[in-house]
Motif scaffolding. Structure first.
Motif, PDB file in Angstrom:
ATOM      1  N   ARG A  21      42.824 -10.409 -29.470  1.00  0.00           N
ATOM      2  CA  ARG A  21      42.213  -9.106 -29.251  1.00  0.00           C
ATOM      3  C   ARG A  21      42.596  -8.544 -27.888  1.00  0.00           C
ATOM      4  O   ARG A  21      42.566  -9.245 -26.887  1.00  0.00           O
ATOM      5  N   ALA A  22      42.921  -7.254 -27.859  1.00  0.00           N
ATOM      6  CA  ALA A  22      43.217  -6.564 -26.605  1.00  0.00           C
ATOM      7  C   ALA A  22      41.969  -5.830 -26.094  1.00  0.00           C
ATOM      8  O   ALA A  22      41.850  -5.567 -24.905  1.00  0.00           O
ATOM      9  N   TYR A  23      41.034  -5.496 -26.971  1.00  0.00           N
ATOM     10  CA  TYR A  23      39.818  -4.750 -26.644  1.00  0.00           C
ATOM     11  C   TYR A  23      38.791  -5.025 -27.718  1.00  0.00           C
ATOM     12  O   TYR A  23      39.158  -5.596 -28.766  1.00  0.00           O
ATOM     13  N   PRO A  34      44.057 -10.916 -38.619  1.00  0.00           N
ATOM     14  CA  PRO A  34      44.302  -9.469 -38.691  1.00  0.00           C
ATOM     15  C   PRO A  34      43.479  -8.841 -39.817  1.00  0.00           C
ATOM     16  O   PRO A  34      43.141  -9.506 -40.789  1.00  0.00           O
ATOM     17  N   GLY A  36      40.741  -5.175 -40.878  1.00  0.00           N
ATOM     18  CA  GLY A  36      39.979  -4.022 -40.403  1.00  0.00           C
ATOM     19  C   GLY A  36      39.010  -3.516 -41.443  1.00  0.00           C
ATOM     20  O   GLY A  36      38.770  -4.152 -42.463  1.00  0.00           O
ATOM     21  N   GLU A  51      45.830  -2.256 -43.584  1.00  0.00           N
ATOM     22  CA  GLU A  51      45.619  -2.758 -42.226  1.00  0.00           C
ATOM     23  C   GLU A  51      46.785  -3.623 -41.747  1.00  0.00           C
ATOM     24  O   GLU A  51      47.202  -3.522 -40.593  1.00  0.00           O
ATOM     25  N   GLU A  54      49.589  -1.301 -40.867  1.00  0.00           N
ATOM     26  CA  GLU A  54      49.331  -0.563 -39.626  1.00  0.00           C
ATOM     27  C   GLU A  54      49.347  -1.470 -38.396  1.00  0.00           C
ATOM     28  O   GLU A  54      49.949  -1.127 -37.377  1.00  0.00           O
ATOM     29  N   GLU A  55      48.669  -2.610 -38.475  1.00  0.00           N
ATOM     30  CA  GLU A  55      48.507  -3.489 -37.310  1.00  0.00           C
ATOM     31  C   GLU A  55      49.721  -4.363 -37.033  1.00  0.00           C
ATOM     32  O   GLU A  55      49.968  -4.733 -35.884  1.00  0.00           O
ATOM     33  N   ALA A  95      50.976  -4.444 -32.919  1.00  0.00           N
ATOM     34  CA  ALA A  95      50.713  -3.036 -32.620  1.00  0.00           C
ATOM     35  C   ALA A  95      49.334  -2.846 -31.986  1.00  0.00           C
ATOM     36  O   ALA A  95      49.165  -1.987 -31.128  1.00  0.00           O
ATOM     37  N   GLU A  96      48.346  -3.628 -32.410  1.00  0.00           N
ATOM     38  CA  GLU A  96      46.981  -3.473 -31.904  1.00  0.00           C
ATOM     39  C   GLU A  96      46.459  -4.718 -31.201  1.00  0.00           C
ATOM     40  O   GLU A  96      45.366  -4.694 -30.650  1.00  0.00           O
ATOM     41  N   HIS A  97      47.204  -5.801 -31.248  1.00  0.00           N
ATOM     42  CA  HIS A  97      46.783  -7.044 -30.596  1.00  0.00           C
ATOM     43  C   HIS A  97      47.567  -7.252 -29.302  1.00  0.00           C
ATOM     44  O   HIS A  97      48.667  -6.738 -29.147  1.00  0.00           O
ATOM     45  N   LYS A  98      46.986  -8.038 -28.402  1.00  0.00           N
ATOM     46  CA  LYS A  98      47.665  -8.404 -27.158  1.00  0.00           C
ATOM     47  C   LYS A  98      48.842  -9.329 -27.461  1.00  0.00           C
ATOM     48  O   LYS A  98      49.888  -9.245 -26.839  1.00  0.00           O
TER      49      LYS A  98
END
Length: 129
Positions: A21-23, A34, A36, A51, A54-55, A95-98
């Motif tokens: 997780r980045a946030y 992964p 959502g 998801e 996208e992710e 794309a959405e993860h650290k």
């Protein structure tokens, strides 16, 4: 219920894909499967395919459900499904993860999971056989 969150236990070459997780700040750095939120009018399977695209920038085929419903903060529920890459050997992108990482059955318990995902360790180890 305040919505369904779907997670993908993507297995390729005997390893499980996990994302860091980045946030938000309170969970940044922890690892998760992964996935959502299921959007209105969407099936859980459709949401998982969307998801992952996208992710991760990969297409997946969704398999059997893993474990039971896991209650999340805010009244939502997490449902996890086994999944496989349509193009075996494709390289998922964060794309959405650290970060992304592939882990083997012997490494699953050592991952610094989000609490909800940690509840699935026995099922994930069994999935990896």
């Amino acid at each position: 219920m305040d919505g369904v969150i779907v997670g993908a236990a993507i297995v390729d070459d005997g390893k499980l894909l996990v994302g860091q997780r980045a946030y938000p700040d309170d969970v940044a750095g922890l690892w998760e499967l992964p996935g959502g939120r299921v959007e209105p009018g969407e099936s859980e399977t459709e949401a998982l395919v969307r998801e992952c695209h996208e992710e991760l920038g990969v297409d997946v085929t969704v398999g059997v459900r893993i474990g039971g419903d896991i209650a999340l903060r805010g009244g939502a529920v997490l449902r996890v499904y086994a999944a496989a890459l349509v193009d075996s050997g494709a390289t998922p992108q964060a794309a959405e993860h650290k970060a992304l990482q592939w882990v083997g059955a012997d490494e699953v318990a050592a991952v610094d999971w989000l609490p909800a995902d940690r509840a699935l360790i026995p099922e994930l180890e069994e999935l990896l056989g």
